[in-house]
Design a protein around this motif. Structure first.
Motif, PDB file in Angstrom:
ATOM      1  N   LYS A  39      27.026   6.942  22.782  1.00 21.16           N
ATOM      2  CA  LYS A  39      27.840   8.189  23.361  1.00 21.16           C
ATOM      3  C   LYS A  39      29.107   7.661  21.471  1.00 21.16           C
ATOM      4  CE  LYS A  39      28.133   8.467  27.952  1.00 21.16           C
ATOM      5  NZ  LYS A  39      28.928   8.757  28.742  1.00 21.16           N
ATOM      6  N   MET A  40      29.340   6.114  21.502  1.00 20.52           N
ATOM      7  CA  MET A  40      29.671   5.796  19.945  1.00 20.52           C
ATOM      8  C   MET A  40      29.758   5.909  19.504  1.00 20.52           C
ATOM      9  SD  MET A  40      32.830   4.646  21.005  1.00 20.52           S
ATOM     10  CE  MET A  40      33.663   3.363  19.411  1.00 20.52           C
ATOM     11  N   ARG A  41      28.180   5.888  18.720  1.00 22.47           N
ATOM     12  CA  ARG A  41      27.926   6.136  17.343  1.00 22.47           C
ATOM     13  C   ARG A  41      27.394   7.600  17.963  1.00 22.47           C
ATOM     14  NH1 ARG A  41      28.108   6.320  13.054  1.00 22.47           N
ATOM     15  NH2 ARG A  41      26.451   6.018  11.597  1.00 22.47           N
ATOM     16  N   ALA A  42      27.589   8.722  18.334  1.00 21.25           N
ATOM     17  CA  ALA A  42      27.134  10.068  17.889  1.00 21.25           C
ATOM     18  C   ALA A  42      27.963  10.569  17.547  1.00 21.25           C
ATOM     19  CB  ALA A  42      26.654  11.272  19.206  1.00 21.25           C
ATOM     20  N   SER A  43      29.569  10.033  18.627  1.00 23.97           N
ATOM     21  CA  SER A  43      30.808  10.207  17.786  1.00 23.97           C
ATOM     22  C   SER A  43      31.612  10.226  17.117  1.00 23.97           C
ATOM     23  CB  SER A  43      31.778  10.169  19.793  1.00 23.97           C
ATOM     24  OG  SER A  43      31.955  10.208  20.893  1.00 23.97           O
ATOM     25  N   HIS A  55      35.363   6.530  25.028  1.00 26.51           N
ATOM     26  CA  HIS A  55      34.368   5.898  25.042  1.00 26.51           C
ATOM     27  C   HIS A  55      34.745   3.987  24.877  1.00 26.51           C
ATOM     28  CE1 HIS A  55      31.961   8.806  27.103  1.00 26.51           C
ATOM     29  NE2 HIS A  55      32.138   9.767  26.255  1.00 26.51           N
ATOM     30  N   ALA A  56      35.060   3.684  23.682  1.00 23.93           N
ATOM     31  CA  ALA A  56      35.433   2.797  22.778  1.00 23.93           C
ATOM     32  C   ALA A  56      36.206   1.908  24.615  1.00 23.93           C
ATOM     33  CB  ALA A  56      36.164   3.000  22.076  1.00 23.93           C
ATOM     34  N   ALA A  59      33.450   1.258  27.355  1.00 25.76           N
ATOM     35  CA  ALA A  59      31.949  -0.112  27.065  1.00 25.76           C
ATOM     36  C   ALA A  59      32.829  -0.794  26.909  1.00 25.76           C
ATOM     37  CB  ALA A  59      32.287  -0.008  25.374  1.00 25.76           C
ATOM     38  N   ARG A  60      34.523  -1.309  26.851  1.00 26.56           N
ATOM     39  CA  ARG A  60      34.903  -2.525  26.880  1.00 26.56           C
ATOM     40  C   ARG A  60      35.054  -3.186  28.320  1.00 26.56           C
ATOM     41  NH1 ARG A  60      38.524   0.370  22.915  1.00 26.56           N
ATOM     42  NH2 ARG A  60      38.364  -0.999  20.744  1.00 26.56           N
ATOM     43  N   LYS A  61      35.100  -1.727  29.063  1.00 22.86           N
ATOM     44  CA  LYS A  61      35.539  -2.565  30.709  1.00 22.86           C
ATOM     45  C   LYS A  61      34.140  -3.102  30.923  1.00 22.86           C
ATOM     46  CE  LYS A  61      38.853   0.875  31.559  1.00 22.86           C
ATOM     47  NZ  LYS A  61      38.852   2.625  31.932  1.00 22.86           N
ATOM     48  N   ILE A  62      32.979  -3.025  30.163  1.00 21.24           N
ATOM     49  CA  ILE A  62      31.788  -2.975  31.102  1.00 21.24           C
ATOM     50  C   ILE A  62      30.952  -4.551  30.060  1.00 21.24           C
ATOM     51  CG2 ILE A  62      30.716  -0.931  32.232  1.00 21.24           C
ATOM     52  CD1 ILE A  62      29.233  -0.167  30.275  1.00 21.24           C
ATOM     53  N   GLY A  63      32.027  -4.993  29.617  1.00 22.11           N
ATOM     54  CA  GLY A  63      31.798  -6.219  28.822  1.00 22.11           C
ATOM     55  C   GLY A  63      31.416  -5.811  27.144  1.00 22.11           C
ATOM     56  N   GLU A  64      31.445  -5.008  26.149  1.00 20.48           N
ATOM     57  CA  GLU A  64      31.178  -4.872  25.587  1.00 20.48           C
ATOM     58  C   GLU A  64      32.040  -5.145  24.378  1.00 20.48           C
ATOM     59  OE1 GLU A  64      29.190  -4.912  22.619  1.00 20.48           O
ATOM     60  OE2 GLU A  64      28.128  -3.045  23.228  1.00 20.48           O
ATOM     61  N   THR A  65      32.027  -5.787  23.132  1.00 17.17           N
ATOM     62  CA  THR A  65      32.684  -6.889  22.317  1.00 17.17           C
ATOM     63  C   THR A  65      33.219  -5.996  21.480  1.00 17.17           C
ATOM     64  OG1 THR A  65      31.231  -7.253  20.607  1.00 17.17           O
ATOM     65  CG2 THR A  65      31.446  -8.868  22.554  1.00 17.17           C
ATOM     66  N   GLU A  66      34.371  -6.129  21.054  1.00 17.46           N
ATOM     67  CA  GLU A  66      35.218  -6.163  19.861  1.00 17.46           C
ATOM     68  C   GLU A  66      34.704  -6.111  18.819  1.00 17.46           C
ATOM     69  OE1 GLU A  66      38.205  -3.993  20.139  1.00 17.46           O
ATOM     70  OE2 GLU A  66      38.262  -4.081  22.069  1.00 17.46           O
ATOM     71  N   GLN A  67      34.070  -6.780  18.732  1.00 14.00           N
ATOM     72  CA  GLN A  67      32.913  -6.687  17.300  1.00 14.00           C
ATOM     73  C   GLN A  67      31.387  -6.248  17.466  1.00 14.00           C
ATOM     74  OE1 GLN A  67      31.429 -11.101  16.299  1.00 14.00           O
ATOM     75  NE2 GLN A  67      31.065 -10.621  14.322  1.00 14.00           N
ATOM     76  N   ARG A  68      31.528  -5.548  18.179  1.00 11.42           N
ATOM     77  CA  ARG A  68      30.267  -4.381  17.574  1.00 11.42           C
ATOM     78  C   ARG A  68      31.083  -3.432  18.379  1.00 11.42           C
ATOM     79  NH1 ARG A  68      24.775  -5.648  20.531  1.00 11.42           N
ATOM     80  NH2 ARG A  68      25.065  -4.051  22.284  1.00 11.42           N
ATOM     81  N   ILE A 126      22.232  11.602  24.305  1.00 13.20           N
ATOM     82  CA  ILE A 126      22.091  12.120  23.312  1.00 13.20           C
ATOM     83  C   ILE A 126      22.531  13.553  23.131  1.00 13.20           C
ATOM     84  CG2 ILE A 126      21.484  12.041  20.440  1.00 13.20           C
ATOM     85  CD1 ILE A 126      19.525   9.881  20.947  1.00 13.20           C
ATOM     86  N   VAL A 127      22.115  13.779  23.260  1.00 12.40           N
ATOM     87  CA  VAL A 127      22.371  15.539  24.063  1.00 12.40           C
ATOM     88  C   VAL A 127      23.275  16.149  24.323  1.00 12.40           C
ATOM     89  CG1 VAL A 127      21.201  17.745  24.718  1.00 12.40           C
ATOM     90  CG2 VAL A 127      19.397  15.849  23.366  1.00 12.40           C
ATOM     91  N   THR A 128      23.806  15.209  25.155  1.00 15.60           N
ATOM     92  CA  THR A 128      24.708  15.296  26.458  1.00 15.60           C
ATOM     93  C   THR A 128      26.557  14.572  25.257  1.00 15.60           C
ATOM     94  OG1 THR A 128      23.740  14.905  28.081  1.00 15.60           O
ATOM     95  CG2 THR A 128      25.845  14.659  28.410  1.00 15.60           C
ATOM     96  N   ILE A 129      26.624  13.520  24.978  1.00 14.46           N
ATOM     97  CA  ILE A 129      27.341  13.986  24.218  1.00 14.46           C
ATOM     98  C   ILE A 129      27.642  14.763  22.939  1.00 14.46           C
ATOM     99  CG2 ILE A 129      26.584  11.159  22.500  1.00 14.46           C
ATOM    100  CD1 ILE A 129      29.853  11.427  23.966  1.00 14.46           C
TER     101      ILE A 129
END
Length: 144
Positions: A39-43, A55-56, A59-68, A126-129
């Motif tokens: 979702k982030m990359r397509a956006s 989506h940022a 993503a953070r809420k489910i543990g994705e890091t700021e760096q990534r 991918i299609v949905t986002i």
């Protein structure tokens, strides 16, 4: 900013159909972090600020890091993403930029790393986002 049509209000059944896709994806085999990277990359490619903001945060809420998150638009230049993530990010880029078509190489790499049903779910994500991006950009959904 000019006001544009509120599709959710004017055509709620259309929005419900889109939410149906989201509900399907939320029960898919695809890792939730991977769904957010899609979702982030397509956006990013589509320039959809509304979806990037949402989506940022998701993503953070489910543990994705700021760096990534910060390095996502340069994912090829780092070792922070797994082989599966790299394959899906490449597929996301090619599906999003569909006028260039999806190369056999990109498709085959993803197909080799995922079971067929999961690959189908990834393609649908991918299609949905991309559909959501087009709705948000066309109707000028704003952040905040």
């Amino acid at each position: 900013m000019e006001n544009r049509i509120n599709i959710q209000k004017v055509a709620p059944a259309a929005y419900q159909a889109m939410f149906g896709l989201e509900k399907y994806l939320s029960t898919s085999k695809v890792d939730p972090i991977l769904l957010e990277l899609i979702k982030m990359r397509a956006s990013q490619i589509n320039g959809c600020a509304f979806c990037l903001n949402m989506h940022a945060a998701d993503a953070r809420k489910i543990g994705e890091t700021e760096q990534r998150l910060y390095l996502l638009n340069a994912w090829r230049e780092t070792t922070l993403y797994t082989e599966k993530e790299q394959a899906v990010l490449a597929l996301t880029e090619e599906v999003t930029k569909i006028s260039n078509h999806v190369s056999d190489e990109t498709y085959q790499k993803a197909a080799a790393l995922f079971e067929e049903d999961e690959l189908a779910q990834i393609i649908m994500a991918i299609v949905t986002i991309n559909a959501w991006n087009r709705i948000a950009i066309t109707t000028k959904l704003t952040v905040g």
